[in-house]
Enzyme design. Structure first.
Site, PDB file in Angstrom:
ATOM      1  N   VAL A   1      19.617  45.445  70.011  1.00 38.77           N
ATOM      2  CA  VAL A   1      19.181  46.414  69.118  1.00 38.77           C
ATOM      3  C   VAL A   1      18.964  46.540  68.020  1.00 38.77           C
ATOM      4  O   VAL A   1      17.705  46.165  67.211  1.00 38.77           O
ATOM      5  CB  VAL A   1      19.728  48.009  69.215  1.00 38.77           C
ATOM      6  CG1 VAL A   1      19.698  49.223  68.289  1.00 38.77           C
ATOM      7  CG2 VAL A   1      19.655  48.784  70.982  1.00 38.77           C
TER       8      VAL A   1
ATOM      9  N   VAL B   1      20.512  59.556  71.389  1.00 40.49           N
ATOM     10  CA  VAL B   1      20.119  60.590  72.712  1.00 40.49           C
ATOM     11  C   VAL B   1      18.883  59.905  73.208  1.00 40.49           C
ATOM     12  O   VAL B   1      17.734  59.776  72.150  1.00 40.49           O
ATOM     13  CB  VAL B   1      20.226  62.113  72.478  1.00 40.49           C
ATOM     14  CG1 VAL B   1      19.691  62.497  73.392  1.00 40.49           C
ATOM     15  CG2 VAL B   1      21.415  62.207  71.519  1.00 40.49           C
TER      16      VAL B   1
ATOM     17  N   GLY C   1      19.802  43.751  85.644  1.00 45.24           N
ATOM     18  CA  GLY C   1      20.078  44.162  83.676  1.00 45.24           C
ATOM     19  C   GLY C   1      20.170  45.724  82.950  1.00 45.24           C
ATOM     20  O   GLY C   1      20.306  45.337  82.283  1.00 45.24           O
TER      21      GLY C   1
ATOM     22  N   GLU D   1      25.472  47.067  83.083  1.00 41.70           N
ATOM     23  CA  GLU D   1      26.350  46.408  82.577  1.00 41.70           C
ATOM     24  C   GLU D   1      27.272  45.903  83.671  1.00 41.70           C
ATOM     25  O   GLU D   1      27.219  46.489  84.698  1.00 41.70           O
ATOM     26  CB  GLU D   1      27.152  47.265  81.808  1.00 41.70           C
ATOM     27  CG  GLU D   1      26.725  47.515  80.009  1.00 41.70           C
ATOM     28  CD  GLU D   1      26.361  46.976  79.470  1.00 41.70           C
ATOM     29  OE1 GLU D   1      26.235  45.644  79.884  1.00 41.70           O
ATOM     30  OE2 GLU D   1      25.638  47.483  78.802  1.00 41.70           O
TER      31      GLU D   1
ATOM     32  N   LYS E   1      26.336  62.755  75.007  1.00 45.16           N
ATOM     33  CA  LYS E   1      25.069  63.021  75.272  1.00 45.16           C
ATOM     34  C   LYS E   1      24.432  63.978  75.248  1.00 45.16           C
ATOM     35  O   LYS E   1      23.891  64.986  74.273  1.00 45.16           O
ATOM     36  CB  LYS E   1      23.252  62.379  75.798  1.00 45.16           C
ATOM     37  CG  LYS E   1      23.421  60.527  75.523  1.00 45.16           C
ATOM     38  CD  LYS E   1      22.549  59.872  76.680  1.00 45.16           C
ATOM     39  CE  LYS E   1      22.805  58.433  76.034  1.00 45.16           C
ATOM     40  NZ  LYS E   1      21.611  57.222  77.338  1.00 45.16           N
TER      41      LYS E   1
END
Length: 430
Positions: free
Chosen positions: A17, A134, A189, A192, A207
């Site tokens: 990210v 979220v 992918g 995890e 969330k």
């Protein structure tokens, strides 16, 4: 008019990210400056492994001392994408104390300590934004906090984890078992190496806590959210769901009580009718269904994870916070004025699908029906199939309290004619 002095941004974390955030900041620098009213300057990037090559980032900006970076005093906005509780909590608090607003993608931290972080931000006259915490790129926090601020939200029902939705979608569409679908998700992918946070519902629960707090203007912490994982969902459950015209999704459900005096927040697998909008959400996509008194039913849909979608949400917050900074203002903060209590799971009322392994002999159905009646759980439909002295009994109930259903199941397990309770699943969305 464009201000020439740039707004300085510190980035905490430069993984999937974070690296995408820096790429967008660079490639869209002129557009971002025009939208904000001032250019952005990446002033520093805190990482754990400084030797790693990070394309497009000046090595001189890389540091392992995140604390020193947020303490500089000339930073306007800190973007936190490292995740986890610590050191993220301390770094964010330190950033506020040294005059920087914060944009975060940290769902676990906001769910656990959002109230304290908001209080610290307010104390220093700064912003805390976390749209990316979220449902990735899906605009959800801001619509709940701002667009629906004049409405009364009664329910938020959604698929907020792409990994689990991919797995359940594969089980539904191909007939695969849980492990087979998980293995495919890992290979692609989507999952995890350790998928526990996703498949056991911890990610979705965080969330749900955030969504419930915003939607109902009350304090909802992670510990308040009832959570069940989806590892026990089987191909047989999907077969039963299809017989009912349903599919199975891992849902985050936040509800205001009918009398308006409490709220509930929960995450668990559930059967939903194929006619419900959430039933058609496929693959790793997310979708959230919001029910409000004036607005009615609203659907938010899109990619819920990944570098680019999450970075999009981060940049959206960054633009908003920088605009506030230039105007000497702050955006909406924490709103928990209702102080509604969070009811326990036992008080939640819904329908149930129970699959029992029973002896195939006369009187069994009557015994089972009696147990349901004794606990105040009304039966809607019953399906029975049997062979060689063994039988499967599927009971679908009318709406009942979760505590009543739990008592029913405990009593069923005590019957000599019940060999086992193969599956219990809630039925939602009707």
């Amino acid at each position: 008019m464009m201000r020439t002095r740039p707004l300085k941004v510190a980035l905490l974390g430069c993984g999937v990210v974070g690296s995408e955030v820096t790429r967008i900041m660079t490639t869209h620098a002129d557009d971002l400056a025009a939208r904000i009213g001032a250019p952005l300057e990446l002033a520093g990037v805190a990482v754990r492994r400084p030797s790693k090559v990070r394309e497009g980032i000046d090595p001189a900006l890389i540091t392992t001392d995140a604390t020193a970076l947020v303490k500089r005093g000339d930073i306007d906005v800190v973007v936190e994408v490292i995740g986890g509780i610590e050191p993220a909590r301390t770094l964010i608090t330190t950033a506020f104390e040294h005059g920087a607003s914060v944009v975060s993608a940290n769902k676990a931290l906001v769910a656990q300590d959002g109230a304290d972080l908001h209080a610290t931000a307010e104390e220093h006259g700064l912003d805390l934004y976390y749209e990316a915490a979220v449902a990735g790129a899906i605009p959800l926090v801001r619509p709940l906090r701002e667009s629906l601020a004049g409405d009364k939200v009664n329910r938020v029902l959604g698929i907020v984890n792409g990994t689990t939705n991919f797995i359940l979608d594969k089980m539904d569409s191909t007939g695969a078992g849980y492990q087979e679908a998980l293995d495919e998700a890992t290979a692609l992918g989507y999952a995890e190496a350790d998928p526990t946070a996703d498949v056991e519902g911890f990610d979705a629960a965080a969330k749900a806590a955030i969504l419930a707090g915003i939607a109902f203007h009350t304090r909802v912490r992670l510990d308040d959210v009832y959570r069940e994982g989806m590892t026990e969902v089987t191909a047989a459950d999907f077969a039963s769901a299809k017989e009912m015209g349903c599919t199975i999704k891992l849902l985050a459900i936040c509800e205001r009580a009918a009398d308006g005096r409490s709220v509930t927040a929960r995450v668990h697998p559930a059967m939903i009718p194929l006619s419900h909008p959430l039933a058609s959400v496929r693959g790793a996509y997310n979708a959230v269904f919001v029910e409000a008194e004036a607005a009615g039913q609203l659907m938010f849909y899109g990619p819920g994870a990944g570098g680019s979608p999450t970075a999009s949400a981060v940049l959206g917050d960054l633009v908003a916070v920088c605009r506030n900074r230039l105007n000497g203002a702050t955006g909406p903060g924490d709103s928990a004025y209702t102080r509604l209590p969070v009811s326990p799971m036992g008080e939640v009322v819904t329908r149930y699908h129970i699959s029992l392994d029973v002896a195939d002999k006369p009187g069994v159905l009557a015994q089972v029906a009696t147990v349901f009646a004794e606990h105040g759980v009304s039966i809607d439909t019953v399906r029975q199939s049997g062979k060689d002295g063994e039988a499967s009994l599927v009971v679908v109930t009318h709406r009942a309290a979760d505590a009543a259903l739990t008592g029913t199941v405990d009593a069923l397990r005590q019957l000599d004619t019940v060999r086992g309770v193969a599956s219990i699943m809630r039925v939602e969305g009707e």
